[in-house]
Design a protein around this motif. Structure first.
Motif, PDB file in Angstrom:
ATOM      1  N   PHE A  59       0.827  -1.205   0.000  1.00 19.12           N
ATOM      2  CA  PHE A  59       0.000   0.000   0.000  1.00 19.12           C
ATOM      3  C   PHE A  59       0.865   1.260   0.000  1.00 19.12           C
ATOM      4  CE2 PHE A  59      -3.061  -3.089   1.465  1.00 19.12           C
ATOM      5  CZ  PHE A  59      -4.279  -2.622   0.993  1.00 19.12           C
ATOM      6  N   SER A  60       0.340   2.327  -0.577  1.00 14.59           N
ATOM      7  CA  SER A  60       0.998   3.629  -0.571  1.00 14.59           C
ATOM      8  C   SER A  60       0.158   4.609   0.228  1.00 14.59           C
ATOM      9  CB  SER A  60       1.160   4.164  -2.001  1.00 14.59           C
ATOM     10  OG  SER A  60       1.948   3.286  -2.780  1.00 14.59           O
ATOM     11  N   PHE A  61       0.818   5.488   0.956  1.00 16.72           N
ATOM     12  CA  PHE A  61       0.120   6.491   1.759  1.00 16.72           C
ATOM     13  C   PHE A  61      -0.452   7.569   0.843  1.00 16.72           C
ATOM     14  CE2 PHE A  61       0.642  10.413   4.539  1.00 16.72           C
ATOM     15  CZ  PHE A  61      -0.559  10.218   5.206  1.00 16.72           C
ATOM     16  N   ALA A  62      -1.748   7.879   1.011  1.00 18.49           N
ATOM     17  CA  ALA A  62      -2.425   8.843   0.129  1.00 18.49           C
ATOM     18  C   ALA A  62      -2.796  10.137   0.834  1.00 18.49           C
ATOM     19  CB  ALA A  62      -3.677   8.210  -0.476  1.00 18.49           C
ATOM     20  N   GLY A  63      -2.323  10.318   2.056  1.00 19.31           N
ATOM     21  CA  GLY A  63      -2.522  11.591   2.735  1.00 19.31           C
ATOM     22  C   GLY A  63      -3.535  11.573   3.861  1.00 19.31           C
ATOM     23  N   ILE A  64      -3.526  12.655   4.646  1.00 19.33           N
ATOM     24  CA  ILE A  64      -4.454  12.849   5.757  1.00 19.33           C
ATOM     25  C   ILE A  64      -5.392  13.999   5.403  1.00 19.33           C
ATOM     26  CG2 ILE A  64      -4.671  13.613   8.168  1.00 19.33           C
ATOM     27  CD1 ILE A  64      -2.070  12.126   8.745  1.00 19.33           C
ATOM     28  N   SER A  65      -6.676  13.820   5.634  1.00 13.85           N
ATOM     29  CA  SER A  65      -7.661  14.852   5.309  1.00 13.85           C
ATOM     30  C   SER A  65      -8.687  14.965   6.425  1.00 13.85           C
ATOM     31  CB  SER A  65      -8.351  14.551   3.977  1.00 13.85           C
ATOM     32  OG  SER A  65      -9.017  13.299   4.034  1.00 13.85           O
ATOM     33  N   ALA A  87      -6.839   9.002   7.433  1.00 11.53           N
ATOM     34  CA  ALA A  87      -5.594   8.726   6.710  1.00 11.53           C
ATOM     35  C   ALA A  87      -5.905   7.631   5.706  1.00 11.53           C
ATOM     36  CB  ALA A  87      -4.503   8.272   7.680  1.00 11.53           C
ATOM     37  N   ASP A  88      -5.551   7.858   4.430  1.00  7.75           N
ATOM     38  CA  ASP A  88      -5.864   6.907   3.356  1.00  7.75           C
ATOM     39  C   ASP A  88      -4.614   6.186   2.864  1.00  7.75           C
ATOM     40  OD1 ASP A  88      -8.480   7.625   3.514  1.00  7.75           O
ATOM     41  OD2 ASP A  88      -8.519   8.807   1.678  1.00  7.75           O
ATOM     42  N   PHE A  89      -4.803   4.907   2.516  1.00  6.40           N
ATOM     43  CA  PHE A  89      -3.746   4.094   1.927  1.00  6.40           C
ATOM     44  C   PHE A  89      -4.344   3.402   0.700  1.00  6.40           C
ATOM     45  CE2 PHE A  89      -2.865   4.578   6.365  1.00  6.40           C
ATOM     46  CZ  PHE A  89      -1.491   4.744   6.462  1.00  6.40           C
ATOM     47  N   THR A  90      -3.587   3.347  -0.386  1.00  2.23           N
ATOM     48  CA  THR A  90      -4.116   2.773  -1.622  1.00  2.23           C
ATOM     49  C   THR A  90      -3.207   1.673  -2.167  1.00  2.23           C
ATOM     50  OG1 THR A  90      -3.004   4.442  -2.987  1.00  2.23           O
ATOM     51  CG2 THR A  90      -5.243   4.930  -2.252  1.00  2.23           C
ATOM     52  N   LYS A  91      -3.847   0.717  -2.847  1.00  6.68           N
ATOM     53  CA  LYS A  91      -3.132  -0.364  -3.525  1.00  6.68           C
ATOM     54  C   LYS A  91      -4.022  -0.856  -4.659  1.00  6.68           C
ATOM     55  CE  LYS A  91      -1.427  -5.098  -2.820  1.00  6.68           C
ATOM     56  NZ  LYS A  91      -1.286  -6.204  -1.853  1.00  6.68           N
ATOM     57  N   ASP A  92      -3.562  -0.698  -5.886  1.00  7.93           N
ATOM     58  CA  ASP A  92      -4.347  -1.089  -7.059  1.00  7.93           C
ATOM     59  C   ASP A  92      -5.734  -0.428  -6.981  1.00  7.93           C
ATOM     60  OD1 ASP A  92      -2.197  -2.653  -7.905  1.00  7.93           O
ATOM     61  OD2 ASP A  92      -2.890  -4.374  -6.752  1.00  7.93           O
ATOM     62  N   ILE A 117      -7.873  -0.757  -4.418  1.00 10.10           N
ATOM     63  CA  ILE A 117      -8.327  -0.745  -3.028  1.00 10.10           C
ATOM     64  C   ILE A 117      -7.865   0.524  -2.324  1.00 10.10           C
ATOM     65  CG2 ILE A 117      -8.229  -1.910  -0.791  1.00 10.10           C
ATOM     66  CD1 ILE A 117      -7.658  -4.501  -2.264  1.00 10.10           C
ATOM     67  N   THR A 118      -8.767   1.162  -1.609  1.00  9.14           N
ATOM     68  CA  THR A 118      -8.419   2.271  -0.721  1.00  9.14           C
ATOM     69  C   THR A 118      -8.817   1.871   0.698  1.00  9.14           C
ATOM     70  OG1 THR A 118      -8.779   3.963  -2.408  1.00  9.14           O
ATOM     71  CG2 THR A 118      -8.796   4.694  -0.119  1.00  9.14           C
ATOM     72  N   VAL A 119      -7.869   1.931   1.619  1.00  9.02           N
ATOM     73  CA  VAL A 119      -8.156   1.657   3.029  1.00  9.02           C
ATOM     74  C   VAL A 119      -8.066   2.979   3.785  1.00  9.02           C
ATOM     75  CG1 VAL A 119      -7.438   0.432   5.109  1.00  9.02           C
ATOM     76  CG2 VAL A 119      -7.252  -0.686   2.877  1.00  9.02           C
ATOM     77  N   LEU A 131     -11.908   1.455   7.173  1.00 12.19           N
ATOM     78  CA  LEU A 131     -12.868   1.313   6.082  1.00 12.19           C
ATOM     79  C   LEU A 131     -12.158   0.870   4.813  1.00 12.19           C
ATOM     80  CD1 LEU A 131     -14.645   4.750   6.677  1.00 12.19           C
ATOM     81  CD2 LEU A 131     -15.330   2.548   7.606  1.00 12.19           C
ATOM     82  N   GLU A 132     -12.909   0.238   3.921  1.00 12.45           N
ATOM     83  CA  GLU A 132     -12.351  -0.236   2.657  1.00 12.45           C
ATOM     84  C   GLU A 132     -13.261   0.165   1.502  1.00 12.45           C
ATOM     85  OE1 GLU A 132     -10.856  -4.540   1.558  1.00 12.45           O
ATOM     86  OE2 GLU A 132     -12.983  -4.351   1.104  1.00 12.45           O
ATOM     87  N   LYS A 133     -12.642   0.645   0.431  1.00 12.48           N
ATOM     88  CA  LYS A 133     -13.379   0.953  -0.794  1.00 12.48           C
ATOM     89  C   LYS A 133     -12.687   0.264  -1.956  1.00 12.48           C
ATOM     90  CE  LYS A 133     -13.005   5.061  -2.715  1.00 12.48           C
ATOM     91  NZ  LYS A 133     -13.165   6.513  -2.962  1.00 12.48           N
TER      92      LYS A 133
END
Length: 287
Positions: free
Chosen positions: A24-30, A38-43, A45-47, A59-61
């Protein structure tokens, strides 16, 4: 004590290594009107780690290329900012890392167990929904994490969550022990959950609280006094008291036997209305 954004930054720091190890890669804090995340993404999937109220949700999207998908709850943890320090955050990060590994590690690829049902969020309640028994159980797990395996086993056994079985066989002894002799901090957490869920819960969930769980106090005056000191909602307390008085009466013995020996499980049949029937019986008894 931490500010919410500061706490989320610390949680990100404590979980980043586990996420990165799983690709997963860190996608920032909002921050928005709900809370801080705080979001993390992989392909596809966003966690999301979302801090709101006194909770930390994972949460998972999942997106399919054309549709963004919606966030669904993976796990819930307690995060009370008024009672939060570095030790609490470290323990929380350990729990989140366990959830990350369970959901996205190698073992996740071979899991065949039935997925736990979704819980009802506070935002959904504000929009008109009511809390259900599964949401109550998940909040109780925040107070008694040692019940998590029993909760999972319940779902695995029946293919859905059977609240009466879970609480009578496992949860009640922890709850009643806290009421009987628990420390003030645990009692405060427990009753906040029970009051919140009762006030915005379905009638079935209110039955679960007053009859299946707190009805097991067997009209114990000391335990009722503890309940009174934590329950400011008069309607809730009076209902709870009436149920206990009825179950302790001669006519209540048969009802108590039904609670201890419920009918065999039938997937299509829903339970409900027991508290109303009991209180009607109590009213008839007093005439």
């Amino acid at each position: 004590m931490f500010e919410r954004t500061e706490a989320v930054k610390a949680i990100h720091k404590g979980c980043a290594e586990k996420f990165e190890a799983l690709g997963f890669s860190f996608a920032g804090i909002s921050e928005d009107e709900v809370g801080v995340c705080a979001d993390f993404t992989k392909d596809d999937i966003t966690v999301r780690l979302l801090s709101h109220d006194n909770l930390l949700d994972m949460l998972e999207k999942v997106s399919d290329g054309e549709n963004e998908g919606e966030f669904k709850k993976v796990s819930v943890n307690l995060l009370d900012l008024d009672d939060c320090d570095e030790k609490v955050l470290k323990s929380l990060c350990n729990e989140i890392n366990d959830s990350i590994n369970e959901s996205y590690g190698k073992k996740a690829a071979v899991k065949t167990a039935t997925k736990a049902p979704a819980t009802v969020s506070r935002a959904a309640v504000r929009a008109g929904m009511t809390y259900d028994a599964n949401t109550l159980a998940n909040k109780i797990l925040l107070v008694y994490p040692e019940l998590k395996e029993a909760y999972k086993a319940n779902i695995a056994k029946y293919g859905e969550f059977l609240s009466d079985e879970f609480f009578t066989e496992h949860g009640n002894k922890y709850i009643l022990s806290t009421i009987r002799s628990g420390d003030a901090q645990t009692r405060k957490k427990l009753f906040k959950i029970l009051v919140d869920i009762y006030q915005d819960g379905s009638s079935e969930t209110q039955n679960l609280i007053c009859v299946t769980i707190l009805g097991e106090m067997n009209n114990d005056t000391d335990m009722l006094e503890v309940c009174r000191s934590y329950i400011e909602d008069d309607e809730f307390y009076e209902t709870l008291k009436a149920v206990n008085e009825l179950l302790a009466s001669n006519k209540g013995k048969k009802l108590r036997e039904k609670l201890k020996n419920p009918p065999k499980y039938k997937p299509e049949k829903k339970k409900g209305g027991m508290m109303a029937n009991m209180l009607d019986a109590s009213a008839m008894q007093q005439k």
